[in-house]
Design an enzyme around this catalytic site. Structure first.
Site, PDB file in Angstrom:
ATOM      1  N   ASN A   1      -2.759 -27.327  14.646  1.00  0.00           N
ATOM      2  CA  ASN A   1      -4.262 -27.279  14.047  1.00  0.00           C
ATOM      3  C   ASN A   1      -4.658 -28.108  13.249  1.00  0.00           C
ATOM      4  O   ASN A   1      -6.056 -28.407  13.197  1.00  0.00           O
ATOM      5  CB  ASN A   1      -4.193 -25.649  13.570  1.00  0.00           C
ATOM      6  CG  ASN A   1      -4.183 -24.629  14.561  1.00  0.00           C
ATOM      7  OD1 ASN A   1      -4.195 -24.908  15.763  1.00  0.00           O
ATOM      8  ND2 ASN A   1      -3.733 -23.402  14.178  1.00  0.00           N
TER       9      ASN A   1
ATOM     10  N   ARG B   1     -13.815 -29.805  24.841  1.00  0.00           N
ATOM     11  CA  ARG B   1     -12.756 -30.652  24.027  1.00  0.00           C
ATOM     12  C   ARG B   1     -11.465 -30.793  24.254  1.00  0.00           C
ATOM     13  O   ARG B   1     -10.865 -29.662  24.321  1.00  0.00           O
ATOM     14  CB  ARG B   1     -13.199 -30.466  22.511  1.00  0.00           C
ATOM     15  CG  ARG B   1     -12.341 -31.810  21.651  1.00  0.00           C
ATOM     16  CD  ARG B   1     -12.618 -31.375  20.234  1.00  0.00           C
ATOM     17  NE  ARG B   1     -14.068 -31.664  19.799  1.00  0.00           N
ATOM     18  CZ  ARG B   1     -14.759 -30.728  19.051  1.00  0.00           C
ATOM     19  NH1 ARG B   1     -14.157 -29.708  18.593  1.00  0.00           N
ATOM     20  NH2 ARG B   1     -15.984 -31.297  18.586  1.00  0.00           N
TER      21      ARG B   1
ATOM     22  N   HIS C   1     -20.625 -21.945  28.390  1.00  0.00           N
ATOM     23  CA  HIS C   1     -19.160 -21.548  27.836  1.00  0.00           C
ATOM     24  C   HIS C   1     -19.023 -20.035  28.491  1.00  0.00           C
ATOM     25  O   HIS C   1     -17.987 -19.444  28.183  1.00  0.00           O
ATOM     26  CB  HIS C   1     -19.553 -21.496  26.574  1.00  0.00           C
ATOM     27  CG  HIS C   1     -18.090 -21.166  25.732  1.00  0.00           C
ATOM     28  ND1 HIS C   1     -17.849 -20.011  24.953  1.00  0.00           N
ATOM     29  CD2 HIS C   1     -16.993 -21.994  25.640  1.00  0.00           C
ATOM     30  CE1 HIS C   1     -16.628 -20.211  24.595  1.00  0.00           C
ATOM     31  NE2 HIS C   1     -16.199 -21.128  24.679  1.00  0.00           N
TER      32      HIS C   1
END
Length: 722
Positions: free
Chosen positions: A78, A437, A467
């Protein structure tokens, strides 16, 4: 104090060490509640607080040892993405002229200092945790992480042989010289910078060493299991260090230090409206590999002369340099080799449960024709979604299939079903989001394969990501067409469906399927915009309708009517929605937030958010579902959605929130929310100061861990086996 895993304190880069930037020459507003810096937490610091909750899972001694290692890996992965995307973008603001920077809502220099301060503290926790708890616990269980300095002769010989046979063919050792151009460093790869001193037959050129550079190939496993008593593991980095002399014959090899360069991963396509989007994406992927540096991570033990040389040689700026530890790319801890008998070192596996009605159904379509069915992932199996599409692909009565694909699996059964349908002559429309992404390359590859098979493939919409998660099937029945839909909060991805917490609805309810059809007609440019009556659709109606629902609940609360709202999200960032939540809460409405990641709202803050309670759950499954529940005067409205309350989701993406009308589906989702709001084991309080305190279990209160409790509740509702 330094740490070989993560290094010492991350020093503030030079450009951020200056006096800083003033917030405003005019001073703060008279009413602090009107000050944006008071009303809203910073997005980036809020995200770091979320990653701190991930790190807390690695710190929790109740979590089995190998799962703690996994959370360390997730935390590191992350953080690396955060630097590649968010920090790189903030740093780009520093290149603006001072006059333009003053117009920004944030002060990039000050924010970067705050980011580095927070990351430094977390990295110190990471290092002390790994060194002080994880490694000793591994050793207590007969598992040893060795390095090239503490091997016995047998292990040494084994690794040197392994190097010659398996590793050496992958290596391309280089020499670094001021007189020659610097080699290109691949984004995310680990390199060893090696000190080289002239051998006996060479003249001494200077008092400083020369340098070599060796890339550790990604084709090699990061860890090697070696012989010896117990379960012995070593980083492949140290296998290379052991045999560096073989790579530089004639030289005296000194110390070696790991470095890694992260590059700006943002494609900056949000505002591009012209040209061929697919070609832009392909070019963007190429730029990602050669983009500007976002972070040059180096071993904090490396001599100043070596770091200074690399800075000059690679043309780096001071702010690119970030000290780290002996080992980089620690997301690879997720692949740490396990002994055969792991015993209690891993969690009990919660295998996906069969769906109580779909499991035994001869036909998914026939079952959905009778009533709606709610699917809870990963508590139940994603196989029903695959069966739904495979059945449609092989059904001669099926007239057409539509689907949106945002992130698909590497070996996607979903895509194979669509290809099979197209080859059978069924018209298939697939909206493939090629701006997802880090999944762009895979999505492009699958899109091409589908197009080659006859699928009508659309590559998203310029300037707007798609989305929404929907599949729609048209079937000829009794001389008429009937629509069947699968609407979800999560992706059509078999891999992530095993670890992401999502909900999906199978439905033939014409109120929902007709709205789904209108969204697909909009996406295929058959209509200018959808006029949905039941869906909330971004960027058209979602923001307005959610604000209306909140205002209505607030009005009920002020009038003394039963009222309340529950909002479950990944991220809460949009200031307009936050203001609406503040206003509703100040009017007496009780709002419960369940937010996994970014939360810019300051829950519980006097004068602003005292009517709002926030919590975040981080556990074995990634909380991914978005849900909106409004009490609605005693006739609750419940929506599932793909959308977070972020400006980009509400204004620059095609999103849907769909209502749940089926009583049984609503009952199951209501119980899920009840458990989430009752969790006193894995829930943290989202407060105004982002302190990540665990929800306190009151005396006599039963222990509730929402994820496991929901699994057991679903398990208990299964019909008895025959």
């Amino acid at each position: 104090m330094t740490d070989e895993i993560t290094g010492g304190p991350e020093e503030t880069p030079a450009p951020f060490a200056e006096g800083g930037e003033a917030d405003s020459a005019s001073g703060p507003p008279l009413d602090p509640a009107l000050d944006p810096h008071y009303r809203y937490l910073d997005r980036e610091l809020s995200w770091l607080a979320f990653n701190g909750r991930v790190l807390q899972e690695a710190m929790d001694p109740r979590v089995p040892l190998f799962d703690r290692l996994l959370f360390l890996a997730i935390y590191y992965s992350n953080l690396d993405e955060f630097f590649r995307v968010r920090v790189a973008s903030i740093r780009s603001l520093l290149r603006l002229k001072k006059r333009k920077r003053k117009k920004l809502d944030l002060r990039p220099g000050r924010l970067l200092r705050d980011i580095h301060f927070t990351v430094t503290s977390q990295q110190e926790t990471f290092g002390s945790l790994f060194r002080g708890e994880i490694l000793p616990a591994l050793q207590e269980n007969g598992i040893f992480l060795l390095d090239h300095r503490n091997l016995d002769p047998e292990q040494d010989a084994f690794l040197r042989g392994l190097f010659r046979e398996r590793i050496r063919p992958h290596l391309d050792p280089r020499f670094l010289s001021e007189a020659e151009d610097a080699p290109f460093l691949a984004a995310g790869s680990i390199y060893l910078v090696v000190e080289l001193w002239p051998g006996r037959s060479m003249p001494m050129a200077s008092e400083r060493p020369d340098y070599g550079l060796v890339r550790i190939p990604r084709a090699l496993p990061r860890f090697v299991v070696i012989p010896g008593e117990g379960h012995n593991v070593i980083f492949v980095d140290d296998v290379l260090r052991l045999s560096l002399g073989d790579l530089y014959p004639g030289w005296e090899v000194g110390s070696s230090y790991a470095v890694k360069l992260s590059r700006d991963a943002e494609l900056h396509l949000e505002d591009e409206f012209e040209g061929d989007l697919v070609q832009k994406i392909r070019k963007g992927l190429e730029r990602r590999e050669i983009g500007p540096p976002a972070r040059f991570l180096y071993d904090v033990q490396a001599p100043y002369a070596l770091v200074a040389f690399m800075r000059r040689h690679l043309g780096l700026e001071d702010e690119d340099l970030v000290p780290g530890g002996r080992y980089h790319r620690l997301e690879d801890l997720a692949t740490f080799p396990r002994p055969r008998n792991v015993g209690g070192l891993v969690r009990e596996v919660l295998a996906p449960l069969p769906h109580p009605t779909l499991e035994g159904a001869p036909s998914i379509l026939a079952a959905v024709a009778g009533k709606d069915h709610i699917l809870h992932l990963p508590y139940q199996s994603f196989d029903y979604v695959v069966r739904f599409l495979e059945e449609a692909a092989g059904d001669p009565a099926v007239e057409r299939i539509w689907i949106t694909l945002y992130r698909v699996a590497e070996d996607s059964a979903v895509v194979r079903a669509l290809i099979r349908a197209a080859r059978r002559g069924i018209p298939v429309l697939a909206l493939v989001e090629v701006q997802a992404r880090f999944d762009e390359e895979r999505n492009l590859r699958w899109a091409q394969e589908m197009a080659d098979a006859g699928v009508r493939t659309l590559y998203g919409m310029p300037g707007m990501k798609v989305h929404a998660k929907m599949a729609l099937v048209s079937r000829r029945e009794g001389g008429e067409s009937r629509l069947y839909a699968y609407l979800s909060t999560g992706n059509f991805n078999e891999h992530t469906a095993r670890v992401y917490g999502d909900h999906g609805l199978f439905t033939a309810d014409p109120r929902l399927t007709q709205d789904a059809l209108e969204v697909f007609q909009y996406l295929s440019q058959e209509i200018p915009q959808p006029a949905c009556r039941h869906f909330l659709v971004a960027p058209f109606s979602m923001r307005r309708r959610l604000l209306e629902h909140l205002a209505a609940e607030g009005a009920r609360a002020r009038s003394g009517t039963i009222a309340g709202a529950v909002v479950k999200l990944n991220s809460l960032e949009d200031t307009g929605m936050i203001d609406a939540l503040y206003e509703a809460g100040q009017g007496g409405l009780r709002v419960n937030l369940i937010v996994r990641g970014i939360c810019r709202l300051r829950a519980g803050l006097p004068g602003l958010g005292e009517g709002i309670r926030g919590r975040s759950i981080v556990d074995r499954f990634l909380e991914h579902a978005r849900m909106f529940r409004f009490v609605n005067g005693g006739s609750p409205l419940l929506y599932l959605s793909s959308a977070d309350l972020m400006k980009r989701n509400l204004d620059r993406r095609v999103e849907i929130a769909f209502p749940i009308y089926d009583p049984q589906a609503r009952e199951e989702l209501e119980h899920f929310l009840h458990l989430q709001l009752s969790d006193n084991t894995k829930a943290r309080v989202l407060d105004a100061d982002q302190e990540n305190q665990y929800v306190v279990r009151r005396a006599g209160e039963p222990r509730v861990e929402a994820q496991e409790a929901f699994y057991r509740w679903l398990e208990a509702r299964l019909p008895p086996r025959r």
